[in-house]
Design a protein around this motif. Structure first.
Motif, PDB file in Angstrom:
ATOM      1  N   PRO A 241      -4.763  -3.994   4.980  1.00  0.00           N
ATOM      2  CA  PRO A 241      -5.548  -4.908   5.820  1.00  0.00           C
ATOM      3  C   PRO A 241      -7.009  -4.891   5.392  1.00  0.00           C
ATOM      4  O   PRO A 241      -7.484  -3.918   4.808  1.00  0.00           O
ATOM      5  CB  PRO A 241      -5.372  -4.321   7.227  1.00  0.00           C
ATOM      6  CG  PRO A 241      -4.127  -3.500   7.160  1.00  0.00           C
ATOM      7  CD  PRO A 241      -4.055  -2.968   5.759  1.00  0.00           C
ATOM      8  N   ALA A 242      -7.720  -5.957   5.685  1.00  0.00           N
ATOM      9  CA  ALA A 242      -9.103  -6.087   5.233  1.00  0.00           C
ATOM     10  C   ALA A 242      -9.973  -4.924   5.685  1.00  0.00           C
ATOM     11  O   ALA A 242     -10.842  -4.456   4.950  1.00  0.00           O
ATOM     12  CB  ALA A 242      -9.683  -7.410   5.740  1.00  0.00           C
ATOM     13  N   ASP A 243      -9.731  -4.422   6.912  1.00  0.00           N
ATOM     14  CA  ASP A 243     -10.571  -3.337   7.423  1.00  0.00           C
ATOM     15  C   ASP A 243     -10.188  -1.977   6.851  1.00  0.00           C
ATOM     16  O   ASP A 243     -10.854  -0.974   7.146  1.00  0.00           O
ATOM     17  CB  ASP A 243     -10.507  -3.297   8.960  1.00  0.00           C
ATOM     18  CG  ASP A 243      -9.091  -3.043   9.468  1.00  0.00           C
ATOM     19  OD1 ASP A 243      -8.123  -3.251   8.692  1.00  0.00           O
ATOM     20  OD2 ASP A 243      -8.951  -2.618  10.632  1.00  0.00           O
ATOM     21  N   GLU A 244      -9.117  -1.920   6.042  1.00  0.00           N
ATOM     22  CA  GLU A 244      -8.700  -0.645   5.455  1.00  0.00           C
ATOM     23  C   GLU A 244      -8.749  -0.666   3.934  1.00  0.00           C
ATOM     24  O   GLU A 244      -8.328   0.295   3.299  1.00  0.00           O
ATOM     25  CB  GLU A 244      -7.278  -0.281   5.909  1.00  0.00           C
ATOM     26  CG  GLU A 244      -7.185   0.205   7.344  1.00  0.00           C
ATOM     27  CD  GLU A 244      -5.903   0.984   7.586  1.00  0.00           C
ATOM     28  OE1 GLU A 244      -4.925   0.797   6.839  1.00  0.00           O
ATOM     29  OE2 GLU A 244      -5.885   1.796   8.533  1.00  0.00           O
ATOM     30  N   GLN A 245      -9.255  -1.733   3.333  1.00  0.00           N
ATOM     31  CA  GLN A 245      -9.234  -1.800   1.876  1.00  0.00           C
ATOM     32  C   GLN A 245     -10.164  -0.766   1.236  1.00  0.00           C
ATOM     33  O   GLN A 245      -9.865  -0.225   0.179  1.00  0.00           O
ATOM     34  CB  GLN A 245      -9.580  -3.212   1.413  1.00  0.00           C
ATOM     35  CG  GLN A 245      -8.446  -4.192   1.687  1.00  0.00           C
ATOM     36  CD  GLN A 245      -8.568  -5.481   0.906  1.00  0.00           C
ATOM     37  OE1 GLN A 245      -9.600  -5.762   0.316  1.00  0.00           O
ATOM     38  NE2 GLN A 245      -7.509  -6.281   0.908  1.00  0.00           N
TER      39      GLN A 245
ATOM     40  N   THR B 209       0.831  -1.209   0.000  1.00  0.00           N
ATOM     41  CA  THR B 209       0.000   0.000   0.000  1.00  0.00           C
ATOM     42  C   THR B 209       0.859   1.251   0.000  1.00  0.00           C
ATOM     43  O   THR B 209       0.627   2.182  -0.785  1.00  0.00           O
ATOM     44  CB  THR B 209      -0.931  -0.002   1.224  1.00  0.00           C
ATOM     45  OG1 THR B 209      -1.749  -1.176   1.185  1.00  0.00           O
ATOM     46  CG2 THR B 209      -1.811   1.237   1.234  1.00  0.00           C
TER      47      THR B 209
ATOM     48  N   SER C  13      -8.907   2.115  -1.324  1.00  0.00           N
ATOM     49  CA  SER C  13      -9.518   2.409  -2.624  1.00  0.00           C
ATOM     50  C   SER C  13      -9.665   3.911  -2.814  1.00  0.00           C
ATOM     51  O   SER C  13      -9.368   4.458  -3.881  1.00  0.00           O
ATOM     52  CB  SER C  13     -10.882   1.729  -2.735  1.00  0.00           C
ATOM     53  OG  SER C  13     -10.752   0.330  -2.642  1.00  0.00           O
TER      54      SER C  13
ATOM     55  N   ALA D 163      -5.044  -4.234  -2.512  1.00  0.00           N
ATOM     56  CA  ALA D 163      -4.968  -5.607  -2.017  1.00  0.00           C
ATOM     57  C   ALA D 163      -3.973  -5.737  -0.873  1.00  0.00           C
ATOM     58  O   ALA D 163      -4.119  -6.629  -0.020  1.00  0.00           O
ATOM     59  CB  ALA D 163      -4.570  -6.545  -3.156  1.00  0.00           C
TER      60      ALA D 163
END
Length: 461
Positions: free
Chosen positions: A390-394, A271, A398, A387
């Motif tokens: 972390p899942a909670d910051e995807q 990221t 974006s 990608a």
């Protein structure tokens, strides 16, 4: 007939009696932003000749993009507080007011203020238009709508320079802004008629005020470096701007209400590398959009229309290559991340020479190559940056992709204006000075393109 009640055949098509007006509304909202930069870049030499302000040239873009960043970050909060319909209509009204301010500007400082207000309105309009897709269309059509509205950006590449060139050639650059006032008024009326009424909730959502304040301060310091008389003060202001950017990232990493993902400053993460690549390459390239039309008109005695189309080759190269590589599988995207960054660097170097010294054809080809580099890698950089979060910051990652690009554009535009003034272009583009100092103006940001290549090389692993 609502989207949810359309017949089976109608629900799989965008163009029917129920959906066509809604699609046109979205296209108009996206168009207001997409065409703005190319129209304004085309008419800027005419604006400066009329009301002065060559020393503030870079701010015509920097102010607009800074406003767009602030508005984009606040649009979610605005939608929650006012409801989608009122928030979108209010944003369109702000954009119309900004256009009117630019059209009526008696001096360049007032014009820049109008550009800032335009950016505030346009940034919120675009963000809210994408939100409105879910309210206006059945879920099965969302991917097709997203793809279809993307063509508006390609249309702006062709039509933006045309509009700006026609108004500049007619000696009525203010008319370009009045045209956008009229379009914004139509947009506001259509929003009130088509979007469903909804209630807001002012208690929800938080705006990342400290990061936005530091960002605006940093861009302002960089821009101010070009309008002070003392070289030492100019260097101090530029350093202060860089420190402001670093402070923004530091604050962002330590607060729960973030403008960018927490890993935005972590160059060991995909990221962080992706956002750095986007920021650095955009900062290195934006100067050609800001000063390209003025150099082309002066060096080649070209019309504003022709100069606009030459600069539009950047967007054309981007769009063409993005379409060509759109279906590259994920396992091969690392090659295009690296290749695109290298092409951007090569295109920037070629454009730095061609803009002040090359022929029109050489300049257009160099610009097309620069844009092609972005088209080759931008989508894949974005995919890896998102990608890698972390899942909670995807979701935040974006949003950080276009935000990083806007930050790079605002920083590069302010920096290009500062460099131009230091090199003697504060009162216009002198042909002899353009020959001798022009390459340095554009090549000064090459180190950032190199930083983009280095980050992309690691990201492409």
């Amino acid at each position: 007939m609502s989207a949810g009640m359309s017949s089976p055949n109608a629900s799989v098509r965008l163009i029917d009696r129920a959906l066509a007006p809604r699609f046109a509304l979205l296209c108009l909202g996206i168009w207001l932003n997409a065409a703005d930069t190319l129209v304004t870049a085309t008419i800027m030499p005419s604006v400066a000749r009329d009301i002065g302000g060559y020393q503030y040239f870079g701010w015509s873009v920097a102010a607009y993009l800074t406003g767009s960043i602030v508005a984009g970050a606040c649009s979610g909060k605005l939608s929650l507080a006012l409801g989608l319909r009122r928030a979108t209509a209010f944003s369109g009204l702000v954009y119309a007011i900004g256009c009117a301010m630019s059209a009526l500007a008696p001096a360049f400082v007032t014009f820049i203020l109008g550009r800032l207000v335009q950016g505030l309105g346009a940034g919120a309009v675009v963000a809210l238009c994408y939100v409105a897709i879910s309210a206006l269309f059945p879920e099965r059509l969302w991917p097709r709508v997203y793809g279809a509205v993307a063509t508006v950006w390609g249309a702006a590449t062709l039509l933006g320079p045309t509009l700006g060139g026609l108004f500049a050639a007619a000696g009525f650059w203010r008319g370009a802004f009045w045209l956008f006032v009229a379009q914004a008024a139509i947009f506001v009326g259509a929003v009130m008629a088509m979007l469903p009424a909804d209630k807001g909730d002012a208690a929800r959502g938080r705006v990342p005020v400290p990061q936005l304040a530091l960002l605006v301060l940093a861009v302002s310091l960089i821009g101010a470096a070009g309008v002070v008389a003392s070289p030492h003060l100019a260097i101090g202001l530029a350093v202060g701007g860089a420190l402001g950017m670093a402070a923004m990232l530091a604050v962002n990493a330590r607060t729960p209400h973030r403008l960018l993902p927490r890993s935005a400053a972590d160059l060991s993460s995909a990221t962080g590398l992706g956002l750095l690549t986007i920021f650095a390459t955009e900062t290195a390239a934006i100067g050609f959009t800001v000063y390209g039309p003025a150099f082309i008109q002066t060096q080649h005695h070209a019309s504003p229309l022709l100069a606009g189309y030459v600069v539009g080759a950047i967007a054309a190269g981007w769009t063409t290559c993005a379409l060509l590589v759109g279906k590259v599988p994920a396992e091969r995207d690392g090659r295009f991340v690296r290749l695109g960054a290298l092409v951007i660097l090569a295109g920037a170097l070629a454009s730095a020479w061609a803009t002040p010294r090359g022929t029109l054809i050489e300049t257009a080809l160099a610009f097309a190559g620069l844009g092609a580099g972005f088209g080759l890698c931008h989508a894949f950089i974005a995919r890896r940056a998102i990608a890698g979060a972390p899942a909670d910051e995807q979701a935040m990652a974006s949003g950080a992709v276009p935000t990083s690009q806007l930050i790079g554009g605002a920083t590069g535009a302010a920096g290009a204006g500062a460099m131009a003034n230091l090199l003697g272009f504060s009162h216009g583009i002198d042909p002899a000075l353009a020959q001798s100092h022009g390459p340095l103006l554009f090549a000064a940001f090459t180190p950032l393109a190199v930083a983009g290549v280095l980050a992309a090389w690691r990201l492409g692993r």
